[in-house]
Motif scaffolding. Sequence first.
Motif, PDB file in Angstrom:
ATOM      1  N   MET A  54       0.734  -1.215   0.370  1.00  0.00           N
ATOM      2  CA  MET A  54      -0.454  -0.276   0.077  1.00  0.00           C
ATOM      3  C   MET A  54       1.488   1.242  -0.222  1.00  0.00           C
ATOM      4  N   THR A  55       0.745   2.352  -0.942  1.00  0.00           N
ATOM      5  CA  THR A  55       0.678   3.581  -0.695  1.00  0.00           C
ATOM      6  C   THR A  55       0.332   4.621  -0.352  1.00  0.00           C
ATOM      7  N   ASP A  56       0.530   5.524  -0.495  1.00  0.00           N
ATOM      8  CA  ASP A  56      -0.956   7.081  -0.717  1.00  0.00           C
ATOM      9  C   ASP A  56      -1.635   6.764  -2.053  1.00  0.00           C
ATOM     10  N   ARG A  57      -1.113   6.104  -3.113  1.00  0.00           N
ATOM     11  CA  ARG A  57      -1.480   6.687  -4.309  1.00  0.00           C
ATOM     12  C   ARG A  57      -2.493   5.435  -4.465  1.00  0.00           C
ATOM     13  N   ASN A  58      -2.154   3.794  -4.074  1.00  0.00           N
ATOM     14  CA  ASN A  58      -3.064   2.819  -4.536  1.00  0.00           C
ATOM     15  C   ASN A  58      -3.709   2.440  -3.245  1.00  0.00           C
ATOM     16  N   LYS A  59      -3.735   3.479  -2.142  1.00  0.00           N
ATOM     17  CA  LYS A  59      -4.642   2.961  -1.156  1.00  0.00           C
ATOM     18  C   LYS A  59      -5.869   2.716  -1.802  1.00  0.00           C
ATOM     19  N   PRO A  60      -6.940   3.186  -2.303  1.00  0.00           N
ATOM     20  CA  PRO A  60      -8.813   2.374  -2.650  1.00  0.00           C
ATOM     21  C   PRO A  60      -8.212   1.249  -2.838  1.00  0.00           C
ATOM     22  N   MET A  61      -7.266   1.005  -3.336  1.00  0.00           N
ATOM     23  CA  MET A  61      -7.546  -0.713  -3.990  1.00  0.00           C
ATOM     24  C   MET A  61      -8.010  -1.472  -2.937  1.00  0.00           C
ATOM     25  N   PHE A  62      -7.195  -1.231  -1.389  1.00  0.00           N
ATOM     26  CA  PHE A  62      -7.177  -1.550  -0.916  1.00  0.00           C
ATOM     27  C   PHE A  62      -8.154  -1.160   0.283  1.00  0.00           C
ATOM     28  N   LYS A  63      -9.026  -0.665   0.095  1.00  0.00           N
ATOM     29  CA  LYS A  63     -10.258  -0.502   1.157  1.00  0.00           C
ATOM     30  C   LYS A  63     -11.563  -1.111   0.241  1.00  0.00           C
ATOM     31  N   LYS A  64     -12.536  -0.928   0.512  1.00  0.00           N
ATOM     32  CA  LYS A  64     -13.666  -1.741   0.166  1.00  0.00           C
ATOM     33  C   LYS A  64     -14.645  -1.421  -1.297  1.00  0.00           C
ATOM     34  N   PRO A  65     -15.001  -2.772  -1.093  1.00  0.00           N
ATOM     35  CA  PRO A  65     -15.620  -3.336  -2.447  1.00  0.00           C
ATOM     36  C   PRO A  65     -16.199  -2.723  -3.282  1.00  0.00           C
ATOM     37  N   GLY A  66     -16.313  -1.257  -4.321  1.00  0.00           N
ATOM     38  CA  GLY A  66     -17.260  -0.536  -4.951  1.00  0.00           C
ATOM     39  C   GLY A  66     -17.147   0.413  -4.655  1.00  0.00           C
ATOM     40  N   LYS A  67     -15.729   0.501  -4.625  1.00  0.00           N
ATOM     41  CA  LYS A  67     -15.169   2.285  -4.470  1.00  0.00           C
ATOM     42  C   LYS A  67     -14.277   2.604  -5.474  1.00  0.00           C
ATOM     43  N   ALA A  68     -14.436   3.978  -6.407  1.00  0.00           N
ATOM     44  CA  ALA A  68     -13.755   3.886  -6.933  1.00  0.00           C
ATOM     45  C   ALA A  68     -12.231   4.098  -7.155  1.00  0.00           C
ATOM     46  N   TYR A  69     -11.530   4.200  -7.738  1.00  0.00           N
ATOM     47  CA  TYR A  69      -9.851   4.027  -7.716  1.00  0.00           C
ATOM     48  C   TYR A  69      -9.582   5.230  -8.568  1.00  0.00           C
ATOM     49  N   VAL A  70      -9.614   6.060  -9.029  1.00  0.00           N
ATOM     50  CA  VAL A  70      -8.828   7.813  -9.264  1.00  0.00           C
ATOM     51  C   VAL A  70      -7.659   8.434  -9.621  1.00  0.00           C
ATOM     52  N   TYR A  71      -6.531   7.723 -10.261  1.00  0.00           N
ATOM     53  CA  TYR A  71      -5.322   8.219 -10.339  1.00  0.00           C
ATOM     54  C   TYR A  71      -4.586   9.006 -12.771  1.00  0.00           C
ATOM     55  N   ILE A  72      -4.149   9.553 -12.268  1.00  0.00           N
ATOM     56  CA  ILE A  72      -3.508  10.082 -13.137  1.00  0.00           C
ATOM     57  C   ILE A  72      -2.130   9.845 -13.663  1.00  0.00           C
TER      58      ILE A  72
END
Length: 186
Positions: A54-72
């Motif tokens: 886990m890093t600051d950027r990919n943190k959402p991937m470790f969170k709850k299913p159904g959340k959005a992970y948007v990166y540039i």
Amino acid sequence: MNHDFFARDAKAVAKELIGCELIHKESTKLIGRIVETEAYYGSDDRASHAFSGMTDRNKPMFKKPGKAYVYISYGIHNILNVVTGLNGNPSAVLLRAVKPLKGLERMKENRRINEKKELCSGPGKLTEAFGITKDHNRIDLIDSNLWIEEREFKGKIVRDKRIGVSNGGKMELRFYEEGNSHVSRL
DNA sequence: AATAGGATTTCCT
DNA sequence: GGAAATCCTATTC
């Protein structure tokens, strides 16, 4: 689409998202039918942002299913993923292309082009057409103004290697609707 | 603190 | 078919 749909193996979610509708409601309602996706995992997937933990950027991937992970990506493009999850392992499904169904005029303005086939036929293209930015990062795709609705799919799904990844390996985690001209690459 | 490179798109030849 | 655009993140010194 409910949370349970996303709380499963990324590969299964990626495949079943083909044919579903992505909907963004702001001043106008934008709708596209999903025609191309890719699945990404964690420590067992060198191509994944979550490969090294886990890093600051990919943190959402470790969170709850159904959340959005948007990166540039490449400093230019916003890339939209839906977080999936089996046993709390990091994983997500990248939305690579949709077929525009509603709100075409708005999409053309956002993209500054007119050809329908060019509006949403790529991961960076569809976020630009839909007006999705990093502001959407970590939002819940079940109860916000951006969500996915289940639709029956009668076409044929092609499975292939993922695009644009180094260390993609031999894993075939890209899914797209056979012959659909809105797919980024057939 | 500095640097290398990217889950891409577009434009040019 | 090839390269530029462009900036944020992660990694390294």
